[in-house]
Design an enzyme around this catalytic site. Structure first.
Site, PDB file in Angstrom:
ATOM      1  N   MET A  96      -5.065   1.650  -2.458  1.00  7.66           N
ATOM      2  CA  MET A  96      -6.085   1.922  -1.437  1.00  7.66           C
ATOM      3  C   MET A  96      -6.509   3.388  -1.516  1.00  7.66           C
ATOM      4  O   MET A  96      -7.081   3.921  -0.552  1.00  7.66           O
ATOM      5  CB  MET A  96      -5.565   1.570  -0.050  1.00  7.66           C
TER       6      MET A  96
ATOM      7  N   HIS B 267       2.004   6.743  -6.196  1.00  9.60           N
ATOM      8  CA  HIS B 267       0.999   5.959  -6.933  1.00  9.60           C
ATOM      9  C   HIS B 267       0.973   6.358  -8.405  1.00  9.60           C
ATOM     10  O   HIS B 267       0.834   5.502  -9.285  1.00  9.60           O
ATOM     11  CB  HIS B 267      -0.399   6.211  -6.363  1.00  9.60           C
TER      12      HIS B 267
ATOM     13  N   MET C 215       7.350   8.564  -0.030  1.00  5.66           N
ATOM     14  CA  MET C 215       5.953   9.012  -0.107  1.00  5.66           C
ATOM     15  C   MET C 215       5.022   7.929   0.408  1.00  5.66           C
ATOM     16  O   MET C 215       5.198   6.748   0.107  1.00  5.66           O
ATOM     17  CB  MET C 215       5.600   9.356  -1.539  1.00  5.66           C
TER      18      MET C 215
ATOM     19  N   ARG D  91       0.242   7.763   4.680  1.00  2.00           N
ATOM     20  CA  ARG D  91       0.290   7.990   6.132  1.00  2.00           C
ATOM     21  C   ARG D  91       1.142   9.204   6.496  1.00  2.00           C
ATOM     22  O   ARG D  91       1.095   9.650   7.638  1.00  2.00           O
ATOM     23  CB  ARG D  91       0.768   6.732   6.856  1.00  2.00           C
TER      24      ARG D  91
HETATM   25  O1  PAF Z   1      -0.152  -1.322  -1.206  1.00  3.65           O
HETATM   26  C1  PAF Z   1      -1.374  -1.131  -1.074  1.00  3.65           C
HETATM   27  O2  PAF Z   1      -1.889  -0.028  -1.250  1.00  3.65           O
HETATM   28  C2  PAF Z   1      -2.268  -2.290  -0.670  1.00  3.65           C
HETATM   29  O3  PAF Z   1      -1.661  -3.109   0.259  1.00  3.65           O
HETATM   30  C3  PAF Z   1      -2.794  -3.105  -1.873  1.00  3.65           C
HETATM   31  C4  PAF Z   1      -1.672  -3.803  -2.618  1.00  3.65           C
HETATM   32  C5  PAF Z   1      -3.551  -2.193  -2.815  1.00  3.65           C
HETATM   33  C6  PAF Z   1      -3.759  -4.196  -1.380  1.00  3.65           C
HETATM   34  O4  PAF Z   1      -4.841  -3.641  -0.698  1.00  3.65           O
END
Ligand code: PAF
Length: 283
Positions: free
Chosen positions: A30, A37, A186, A189
């Protein structure tokens, strides 16, 4: 790194990659990307020939009183980070690209039994939204593997069940939690936290570790450990929604005396921020 916003462009790119026999790794996100990430991209990079990431703040997984509109959106920093970690294609659709009939009237995918407990009980409809958007991304990208963070442990189980039940030929890879130096998992939010709250938030991981220690010494029952752990979080200024130890496989209540394949999970609020964390326990 190429950036596309339309499904036709995405189709053309992934079809060309598949035609040339490349193994496609997908990392759905997201946005507002942090080191957690980036570690997902690194894992996808190591295990596939081409890496596709998506950045899409998915409206259907937010409840009416949740932070959809204020969820942090940082596309420029996201692009720089993805490119630095070797992402090949970034898919950044607008809402009407993924929800052509509007997000309120979208076809929904749900994953029963896992979607109405713990996070699902507190955030009704959340996992339907997650399963729906992930199914869309799987259909569009047709990856060979997809990487998701273990921080959202229940989400990872929902997605594994989605892939298994719907017959997606996709390897679902769970990535270890990346933590700040005080143990705080991490999360995008975390930036809602004040400096003091951030410091106190180290207690969450410490409490999960404490749960593991207590269960390993068999000095307390699971129920007693859960109660005491909640009190510890409260003493540090958190309002826990739940602090539980469950079977890692399906989040059901474990038989008394179970010592392996457990997971401790908690969700706790501090100020206006809600944090989740978990720890796999093999005692
Ligand atoms: O974990 C996330 O960031 C979200 O829930 C995902 C898997 C990208 C789905 O929108």
């Amino acid at each position: 790194m190429e950036i596309v916003t339309r499904t036709s462009e995405l189709h053309a790119w992934v079809a060309a990659a598949a035609r040339s026999g490349q193994r496609i790794g997908l990392v759905p996100t997201m946005g507002n990307l942090h080191a957690g990430h980036h570690s997902l991209i690194d894992i996808a990079r190591a295990r596939s020939d081409v890496v596709v990431a998506s950045v899409f703040v998915n409206p259907t997984q937010f409840g009416p009183n949740e932070d959809f509109t204020r969820y942090p959106r940082t596309p420029d920093a996201d692009m720089a980070g993805l490119s630095a970690h070797g992402c090949d294609l970034l898919f950044m659709p607008a809402v009407d690209v993924l929800y052509p009939n509007g997000s309120d009237h979208a076809v929904r995918v749900s994953v029963p039994a896992l979607d109405n407990i713990l996070e699902g009980a507190i955030r009704p409809g959340h996992f339907d939204g997650v399963a729906t958007v992930v199914a869309k991304l799987f259909n569009l990208v047709r990856p060979d593997l997809a990487v998701f963070g273990q921080k959202d442990y229940q989400q990872l189980l929902v997605i594994r069940r989605l892939a298994q039940d719907m017959g997606y030929p996709i390897e679902i890879v769970g990535a270890p939690i990346v933590r700040e130096s005080n143990g705080l998992a991490m999360s995008s939010r975390n930036q809602y936290l004040t400096a003091d709250e951030r410091k106190a938030a180290g207690t969450i991981h410490a409490t999960l570790q404490w749960i593991g220690q207590q269960l390993a010494t068999k000095s307390m029952s699971i129920a007693a450990v859960e109660r005491e752990a909640s009190l510890r979080l409260e003493a540090a200024g958190f309002v826990p929604d739940y602090t539980v130890v469950r079977r890692a496989e399906d989040l059901r209540v474990a038989e008394p005396g179970t010592t392996s394949a457990l997971v401790a999970l908690t969700a706790a609020r501090v100020g206006s921020t809600r944090l989740i964390d978990n720890l796999l326990l093999d005692l």
